[in-house]
Write an enzyme that holds these catalytic residues in place. Structure first.
Site, PDB file in Angstrom:
ATOM      1  N   ARG A  88       0.839  -1.203   0.000  1.00  0.00           N
ATOM      2  CA  ARG A  88       0.000   0.000   0.000  1.00  0.00           C
ATOM      3  C   ARG A  88       0.876   1.256   0.000  1.00  0.00           C
ATOM      4  O   ARG A  88       0.520   2.286  -0.567  1.00  0.00           O
ATOM      5  CB  ARG A  88      -0.901  -0.001   1.234  1.00  0.00           C
ATOM      6  CG  ARG A  88      -1.916  -1.142   1.248  1.00  0.00           C
ATOM      7  CD  ARG A  88      -2.691  -1.147   2.565  1.00  0.00           C
ATOM      8  NE  ARG A  88      -3.710  -2.188   2.634  1.00  0.00           N
ATOM      9  CZ  ARG A  88      -3.488  -3.430   3.078  1.00  0.00           C
ATOM     10  NH1 ARG A  88      -2.286  -3.788   3.461  1.00  0.00           N
ATOM     11  NH2 ARG A  88      -4.464  -4.320   3.120  1.00  0.00           N
ATOM     12  N   ASP A 148     -10.227  -4.571   8.248  1.00  0.00           N
ATOM     13  CA  ASP A 148      -9.298  -5.591   8.754  1.00  0.00           C
ATOM     14  C   ASP A 148      -9.976  -6.443   9.831  1.00  0.00           C
ATOM     15  O   ASP A 148      -9.741  -7.654   9.920  1.00  0.00           O
ATOM     16  CB  ASP A 148      -8.031  -4.921   9.299  1.00  0.00           C
ATOM     17  CG  ASP A 148      -7.334  -4.083   8.233  1.00  0.00           C
ATOM     18  OD1 ASP A 148      -7.471  -4.413   7.037  1.00  0.00           O
ATOM     19  OD2 ASP A 148      -6.679  -3.076   8.585  1.00  0.00           O
ATOM     20  N   ARG A 151     -12.198  -8.968   8.215  1.00  0.00           N
ATOM     21  CA  ARG A 151     -11.389 -10.073   7.682  1.00  0.00           C
ATOM     22  C   ARG A 151     -10.898 -10.977   8.817  1.00  0.00           C
ATOM     23  O   ARG A 151     -10.798 -12.202   8.663  1.00  0.00           O
ATOM     24  CB  ARG A 151     -10.202  -9.492   6.895  1.00  0.00           C
ATOM     25  CG  ARG A 151     -10.662  -8.861   5.581  1.00  0.00           C
ATOM     26  CD  ARG A 151      -9.536  -8.205   4.811  1.00  0.00           C
ATOM     27  NE  ARG A 151      -9.989  -7.816   3.476  1.00  0.00           N
ATOM     28  CZ  ARG A 151      -9.403  -6.887   2.727  1.00  0.00           C
ATOM     29  NH1 ARG A 151      -8.332  -6.248   3.168  1.00  0.00           N
ATOM     30  NH2 ARG A 151      -9.873  -6.610   1.528  1.00  0.00           N
ATOM     31  N   HIS A 175      -2.788   0.320   8.904  1.00  0.00           N
ATOM     32  CA  HIS A 175      -3.467  -0.476   7.872  1.00  0.00           C
ATOM     33  C   HIS A 175      -2.436  -0.909   6.823  1.00  0.00           C
ATOM     34  O   HIS A 175      -2.402  -0.415   5.702  1.00  0.00           O
ATOM     35  CB  HIS A 175      -4.582   0.369   7.245  1.00  0.00           C
ATOM     36  CG  HIS A 175      -5.322  -0.344   6.158  1.00  0.00           C
ATOM     37  ND1 HIS A 175      -6.009  -1.514   6.361  1.00  0.00           N
ATOM     38  CD2 HIS A 175      -5.483  -0.043   4.841  1.00  0.00           C
ATOM     39  CE1 HIS A 175      -6.556  -1.901   5.232  1.00  0.00           C
ATOM     40  NE2 HIS A 175      -6.247  -1.036   4.286  1.00  0.00           N
TER      41      HIS A 175
HETATM   42  P1  NAI Z   1     -10.224   2.240  -8.729  1.00  0.00           P
HETATM   43  O1  NAI Z   1      -9.100   2.467  -9.644  1.00  0.00           O
HETATM   44  O2  NAI Z   1     -11.241   1.219  -9.072  1.00  0.00           O
HETATM   45  O3  NAI Z   1     -11.006   3.625  -8.484  1.00  0.00           O
HETATM   46  C1  NAI Z   1     -10.353   4.816  -8.208  1.00  0.00           C
HETATM   47  C2  NAI Z   1     -11.141   5.926  -8.878  1.00  0.00           C
HETATM   48  O4  NAI Z   1     -10.578   7.180  -8.485  1.00  0.00           O
HETATM   49  C3  NAI Z   1     -11.068   5.871 -10.423  1.00  0.00           C
HETATM   50  O5  NAI Z   1     -12.381   5.771 -10.960  1.00  0.00           O
HETATM   51  C4  NAI Z   1     -10.387   7.174 -10.814  1.00  0.00           C
HETATM   52  O6  NAI Z   1     -10.858   7.718 -12.017  1.00  0.00           O
HETATM   53  C5  NAI Z   1     -10.733   8.054  -9.612  1.00  0.00           C
HETATM   54  N1  NAI Z   1      -9.848   9.206  -9.465  1.00  0.00           N
HETATM   55  C6  NAI Z   1      -8.515   9.283  -9.641  1.00  0.00           C
HETATM   56  N2  NAI Z   1      -8.086  10.536  -9.408  1.00  0.00           N
HETATM   57  C7  NAI Z   1      -9.168  11.273  -9.082  1.00  0.00           C
HETATM   58  C8  NAI Z   1      -9.369  12.631  -8.722  1.00  0.00           C
HETATM   59  N3  NAI Z   1      -8.352  13.507  -8.667  1.00  0.00           N
HETATM   60  N4  NAI Z   1     -10.623  13.041  -8.450  1.00  0.00           N
HETATM   61  C9  NAI Z   1     -11.674  12.189  -8.515  1.00  0.00           C
HETATM   62  N5  NAI Z   1     -11.539  10.877  -8.847  1.00  0.00           N
HETATM   63  C10 NAI Z   1     -10.295  10.438  -9.128  1.00  0.00           C
HETATM   64  O7  NAI Z   1      -9.579   1.923  -7.287  1.00  0.00           O
HETATM   65  P2  NAI Z   1     -10.306   1.237  -6.027  1.00  0.00           P
HETATM   66  O8  NAI Z   1     -10.104  -0.211  -6.097  1.00  0.00           O
HETATM   67  O9  NAI Z   1     -11.665   1.786  -5.908  1.00  0.00           O
HETATM   68  O10 NAI Z   1      -9.403   1.790  -4.827  1.00  0.00           O
HETATM   69  C11 NAI Z   1      -9.412   3.153  -4.489  1.00  0.00           C
HETATM   70  C12 NAI Z   1      -8.418   3.441  -3.376  1.00  0.00           C
HETATM   71  O11 NAI Z   1      -8.874   2.831  -2.164  1.00  0.00           O
HETATM   72  C13 NAI Z   1      -7.016   2.880  -3.625  1.00  0.00           C
HETATM   73  O12 NAI Z   1      -6.037   3.806  -3.175  1.00  0.00           O
HETATM   74  C14 NAI Z   1      -6.987   1.628  -2.778  1.00  0.00           C
HETATM   75  O13 NAI Z   1      -5.681   1.253  -2.421  1.00  0.00           O
HETATM   76  C15 NAI Z   1      -7.801   2.090  -1.597  1.00  0.00           C
HETATM   77  N6  NAI Z   1      -8.363   1.031  -0.769  1.00  0.00           N
HETATM   78  C16 NAI Z   1      -8.350   1.237   0.579  1.00  0.00           C
HETATM   79  C17 NAI Z   1      -8.902   0.324   1.433  1.00  0.00           C
HETATM   80  C18 NAI Z   1      -8.883   0.581   2.902  1.00  0.00           C
HETATM   81  O14 NAI Z   1      -9.212  -0.316   3.670  1.00  0.00           O
HETATM   82  N7  NAI Z   1      -8.527   1.774   3.355  1.00  0.00           N
HETATM   83  C19 NAI Z   1      -9.491  -0.935   0.930  1.00  0.00           C
HETATM   84  C20 NAI Z   1      -9.488  -1.033  -0.517  1.00  0.00           C
HETATM   85  C21 NAI Z   1      -8.932  -0.074  -1.330  1.00  0.00           C
END
Ligand code: NAI
Length: 306
Positions: A88, A148, A151, A175
C-alpha cells in the site's frame, strides 16, 4: 443526509451501493475525474433501486465540486489501488497529490463535513488530510480497521468452524501487512475467549492470514478488493449518520492517546453524529504495546515521505 463519495471506481461504487441499500441517506453524490464514469455508475445503481428497494438518490458527477455542496459526510476513495506484489505504501507518490486536492475541494463546498479517508496508504493519507485542512480531529476518520476486523472475524470463524455472527474481534494499528495488530487475546466466540477453542499455533495462523488479507485478494483479483471495503465504509457512514455510537477501530489523529503523538493510527473509537465521539483507551499487554510501537514506526516512516 447527504453523502459524497469521491472516486467512482471499485471501492467508491461499492460503498455508494451499500449506503443506498441500507436506506438511511437521502442522497449520495458519486464524483470522479473520469468523464461520464460517475454518471454511468450512478445511473446503473439507480436502476437497482426498484429491485433492491431503496429510496436513496444517487447522482453521478464529473469533477464539479459545487454539486457536493453541504455534504454531511464525504468519503475519499480516489486514487490508484495496488496491483499484485505491491505494498500500500508504494501508492503514496500518486495518491498524496490526489487526496490533497480532493480534500481541499470538498471542504470548499462543505466546510462542516466529516471526512472518511479510504485511499492508500490510508493512515498517511488521513494524516495528510489533517495537515492540509486543519479540520478538527473528530471530523477526519481513516477507514482500515473496520475492514481488517471483518477479515479477522472471517478467519476466526473459519478456524472455529462456526458462524461469523458468533465471533467478535478487532484489529488495531496501521493499515498495512506489517502494521496490523489482530487482537487475538480479546477475540471471543459468543463471549468466550477464542483461546478456549484454538491452539496458540492456530491463532497465530489466523493472525497472519488476517494481516495479508488484502494481499491475498489482490493476488486472486489482479487488483485490490471492493465488496468488503465498500461495506466497511458504509458501516462507518451509517454509524455517523444515524448517531449509532458504535465502536470501530479507525485511524485517528493521536495526541497522547496510547502514548503516541502527531500520527494517525488505528485505535477503537466511538462513532456518532460528531464523527469521532471518543477514543477508547483499551488496556494493552506488553506484547501488544510493543506491536503498536513497531506499527507506529512503520506509519511514521511513510508519513516522512510526504
Ligand atoms: P479504482 O481504480 O477502481 O477507483 C479509483 C477511482 O478514483 C477511479 O475511478 C479514478 O478515475 C478516480 N480518481 C482518480 N483521481 C481522481 C481525482 N483527482 N478526483 C476524482 N476521482 C479520481 O480503485 P479502487 O479499487 O476503488 O481503490 C481506491 C483506493 O482505495 C485505492 O487507493 C486503494 O488502495 C484504496 N483502498 C483502501 C482500502 C482501505 O481499507 N482503506 C481498501 C481497498 C482499497
Amino acid at each position: 443526509m447527504k453523502v459524497t463519495v469521491v472516486g467512482a471506481g471499485a471501492v467508491g461504487a461499492s460503498c455508494a451501493e451499500y449506503i443506498a441499500i441500507k436506506n438511511f441517506a437521502s442522497e449520495v453524490v458519486l464524483l470522479d475525474i473520469k468523464e461520464g464514469y460517475a454518471e454511468g455508475k450512478a445511473m446503473d445503481l439507480m436502476q437497482t433501486a426498484s429491485l433492491n428497494g431503496f429510496d436513496t438518490k444517487i447522482t453521478g458527477i464529473t469533477n464539479d465540486y459545487s454539486k457536493t455542496a453541504d455534504s454531511d459526510i464525504c468519503v475519499i476513495t480516489s486514487g490508484i489501488p495496488r496491483k499484485p506484489g505491491m505494498t500500500r505504501e508504494e501508492l503514496i507518490g500518486i495518491n498524496a497529490g490526489i487526496v490533497k486536492t480532493v480534500s481541499s475541494s470538498l471542504i470548499q463546498y462543505s466546510p462542516n463535513t466529516i471526512i472518511i479517508v479510504v485511499s492508500n496508504p490510508m493512515d498517511t493519507m488521513a494524516y495528510l488530510v489533517h495537515k492540509s485542512t486543519n479540520l478538527p480531529k473528530n471530523r477526519i476518520i481513516g477507514m482500515g480497521g473496520a475492514l481488517d476486523s471483518a477479515r479477522f472475524k472471517y478467519r476466526l470463524a473459519e478456524a472455529l468452524g462456526g458462524p461469523i455472527s458468533d465471533v467478535d474481534g478487532m484489529v488495531i494499528g496501521g493499515h498495512s501487512d506489517t502494521g496490523m495488530i489482530p487482537l487475538t487475546r480479546l477475540a471471543t466466540r459468543n463471549g468466550v475467549p477464542v483461546s478456549e477453542f484454538l491452539s496458540a499455533d492456530r491463532l497465530n495462523q489466523v493472525k497472519e492470514d488476517t494481516k495479508v488479507g488484502g494481499a491475498t485478494l489482490t493476488k486472486l483479483l489482479g487488483t485490490s478488493a471492493w465488496y468488503a471495503p465498500g461495506a466497511a465504509v458504509s458501516s462507518l457512514v451509517q454509524a455517523i449518520a444515524c448517531d449509532q455510537k458504535k465502536v470501530f477501530p479507525c485511524s485517528v489523529l493521536l495526541e497522547g492517546e496510547y502514548g503516541f503523538n502527531d500520527i494517525c493510527l488505528g485505535v477503537p473509537v466511538i462513532l456518532g453524529k460528531n464523527g469521532i465521539e471518543e477514543i477508547v483507551n483499551i488496556k494493552l499487554n506488553d506484547a501488544e504495546k510493543a506491536n503498536m510501537v513497531e506499527s507506529a514506526a512503520g506509519v511514521k516512516a511513510v508519513n516522512d515521505l510526504l
